[in-house]
Design a protein around this motif. Structure first.
Motif, PDB file in Angstrom:
ATOM      1  N   GLY A 101      50.150  -1.975  36.222  1.00 12.00           N
ATOM      2  CA  GLY A 101      49.514  -0.798  36.682  1.00 12.00           C
ATOM      3  C   GLY A 101      49.058   0.392  35.956  1.00 12.00           C
ATOM      4  O   GLY A 101      47.801   0.857  35.945  1.00 12.00           O
ATOM      5  N   SER A 102      49.901   0.804  34.792  1.00 11.25           N
ATOM      6  CA  SER A 102      49.800   1.845  33.990  1.00 11.25           C
ATOM      7  C   SER A 102      48.446   1.404  33.196  1.00 11.25           C
ATOM      8  O   SER A 102      47.410   2.385  32.588  1.00 11.25           O
ATOM      9  N   ASP A 243      43.478   4.260  42.717  1.00 12.30           N
ATOM     10  CA  ASP A 243      44.830   3.355  42.373  1.00 12.30           C
ATOM     11  C   ASP A 243      45.184   2.745  43.412  1.00 12.30           C
ATOM     12  O   ASP A 243      45.726   3.324  44.222  1.00 12.30           O
TER      13      ASP A 243
HETATM   14  N1  PLP Z   1      49.687   3.347  40.190  1.00 14.87           N
HETATM   15  C1  PLP Z   1      50.561   3.283  41.200  1.00 14.87           C
HETATM   16  C2  PLP Z   1      49.986   3.679  42.451  1.00 14.87           C
HETATM   17  C3  PLP Z   1      51.738   2.555  41.026  1.00 14.87           C
HETATM   18  O1  PLP Z   1      52.474   2.593  42.301  1.00 14.87           O
HETATM   19  C4  PLP Z   1      52.504   2.014  39.951  1.00 14.87           C
HETATM   20  C5  PLP Z   1      53.647   1.712  39.831  1.00 14.87           C
HETATM   21  O2  PLP Z   1      54.673   1.915  40.545  1.00 14.87           O
HETATM   22  C6  PLP Z   1      51.575   2.335  38.900  1.00 14.87           C
HETATM   23  C7  PLP Z   1      50.392   3.010  38.959  1.00 14.87           C
HETATM   24  C8  PLP Z   1      52.092   1.837  37.353  1.00 14.87           C
HETATM   25  O3  PLP Z   1      51.926   0.529  37.322  1.00 14.87           O
HETATM   26  P1  PLP Z   1      53.005  -0.177  36.215  1.00 14.87           P
HETATM   27  O4  PLP Z   1      54.543   0.105  36.492  1.00 14.87           O
HETATM   28  O5  PLP Z   1      52.688  -1.744  36.805  1.00 14.87           O
HETATM   29  O6  PLP Z   1      52.670   0.201  35.015  1.00 14.87           O
END
Ligand code: PLP
Length: 447
Positions: A101-102, A243
């Motif tokens: 996600g990041s 997002d």
């Molecule tokens: N964006 C949202 C809405 C999330 O809930 C998260 C993780 O909880 C992320 C981004 C980041 O994802 P990751 O932990 O896979 O990097």
């Protein structure tokens, strides 16, 4: 595990060791079974023993596990991009694959910036997002996010280009005599005010989670909010980037959460449920306009990661989409989501400390209050959320409670995000065990 060399999340805690999985159940090394009511952090959307997806991952490992995207494309990446675009409304039509996600959010931030350079608007450097949203923990994503607790110690490293407006949470912040629609319009207007304050020619993008997940506990927008946000973005040439890392990939009952708000973003980020926890994968999907600007300009997006477009991750995600379709799991998400919501409302109808129950599909949140009349939260020192998590685990229930719901420090909620395959009986077990866990914590909490 006193002798462990793993640098875990919390050095003060020792955790059970996971050993196996069976549908919606997790099994630790002692043989204890936990009903997975949150898929970790809304990840394991097909449970823990989904044979067709596991087989697809294994088959890809046998064919070719990995090849660098600077040298090759791969059949799974091509097929997965086709499958995602088949689900996405126009003008979304290009997929940039990453590992989580990041990374998806970082790609969106950088693509927004580069897009404006390519089309001759270099002064567009600023990004607006909302307090109490979470967009990831890498520095760009953290700066975009609005969770004060997660940001605090890294504040000196976070970019000044990021600005924040109010979240949209009618139950907590709507005024008396204000309808949900009126409230939604009022907080959406904050975006226009901030764009005008910064200077419309300087703003590149607005980021938001359609249903706010980890940091607020499954809060959907007020009706009409995102339509107004879309209009404001269009008026000032600002990109709308959603997002859906947590709320997307079917979690709310439609493949993209934004489908229920009748808007189309310029970019959308997905991850978590996309790989169902079986492989790490994320994606940033952008419009043909944005892709076209890069293609007609430099032809090169100044970004990239070693593991982007990983063939095994892509083959896994393709099989995840196949399972969702083959078993009509979005139908189950909607049906079981309604059952979960109804069960929670019934179970907690006489528990005044449950102030709000909300969400969409199999993405539900309960917000706790110490005083039902004023909605005042529990003292954070009581650690209510952490204690509910422990009480759940003791009863064989894995759920996702979190503190800081209101401002990063105060407020407590419980997030539920069970696998899309959850059965009616399992939904009822979630409600029963969560009920017991919450009531036991509240009964020993001297609030
Ligand atoms: N964006 C949202 C809405 C999330 O809930 C998260 C993780 O909880 C992320 C981004 C980041 O994802 P990751 O932990 O896979 O990097």
């Amino acid at each position: 595990m006193a002798s462990s060399h793993v640098f875990g999340r919390d050095t003060r805690r020792s955790l059970p060791v996971i050993a196996g999985g069976d549908g919606c159940w997790l099994i630790d090394a002692e043989g204890k079974r936990y009903l997975d009511a949150s898929g970790g952090a809304a990840v394991s959307c097909l449970g823990h023993s989904c044979r067709p997806v596991l087989d697809a991952a294994k088959a890809q490992l046998d064919a070719i596990a990995y090849a660098h995207t600077g040298f090759f494309t791969s059949e799974p990446a091509e097929a997965l991009a086709d499958a995602l675009i088949a689900r996405a409304p126009e003008p979304l039509n290009r997929v940039y694959f990453v590992s989580g996600g990041s990374e998806a959010v970082e790609a969106a931030i950088k693509l927004a910036r580069q897009y404006f350079l390519e089309i001759g608007q270099p002064e567009r450097t600023e990004i607006i997002s909302r307090w109490q949203s979470y967009h990831g923990n890498t520095l760009g994503a953290l700066a975009t996010g609005g969770n004060r607790w997660r940001r605090a110690q890294f504040e000196p490293l976070l970019a000044d280009a990021m600005h924040h407006i109010s979240p949209c949470h009618y139950w907590r912040w709507g005024e008396a005599n204000e309808s949900a629609e009126q409230y939604g319009q009022r907080v959406a207007e904050e975006l226009e005010a901030r764009i005008l304050q910064i200077g419309p020619e300087r703003v590149a993008a607005f980021f938001a989670e359609p249903v706010v997940g980890a940091t607020m506990g499954a809060v959907p927008p007020a009706p009409g909010y995102f339509q107004r946000i879309r209009e404001i973005c269009d008026r000032y040439g600002v990109l709308l980037i959603l997002d859906e890392v947590m709320c997307g990939s079917g979690r709310t009952g439609t493949f993209f959460a934004f489908e229920q708000d009748d808007i189309v973003p310029d970019m959308v980020c997905i991850a978590k449920g996309l790989g169902a926890g079986i492989q790490p994968i994320g994606a940033m999907i952008c419009s043909s306009v944005i892709y076209g600007a890069i293609a007609a300009g430099s032809g090169f997006f100044q970004h990239g990661h070693t593991y982007m477009g990983h063939p095994t991750g892509c083959a896994t995600a393709l099989a995840v989409l196949g399972e969702i379709d083959r078993r009509n799991l979005l139908g189950n998400v909607r049906e079981m989501g309604e059952r979960l919501d109804a069960g929670l409302r019934r179970r907690f109808s006489d528990v005044p400390f449950i102030g709000d129950i909300r969400g969409r599909g199999l993405f539900r949140g309960l917000e706790l209050v110490a005083d039902p009349d004023t909605k005042a939260p529990f003292d954070p020192a009581l650690g209510v959320a952490a204690r509910i998590k422990a009480a759940g685990m003791a009863r064989g229930l894995a759920c996702y409670p979190m503190g800081g719901t209101i401002d990063g420090r105060t407020g407590d909620h419980v997030l539920l995000a069970p696998p899309y395959i959850v059965s009616a009986d399992e939904v009822d077990i979630i409600v029963d065990r969560l009920g017991e866990a919450i009531v036991s914590v509240l009964s020993e909490t001297d609030a």
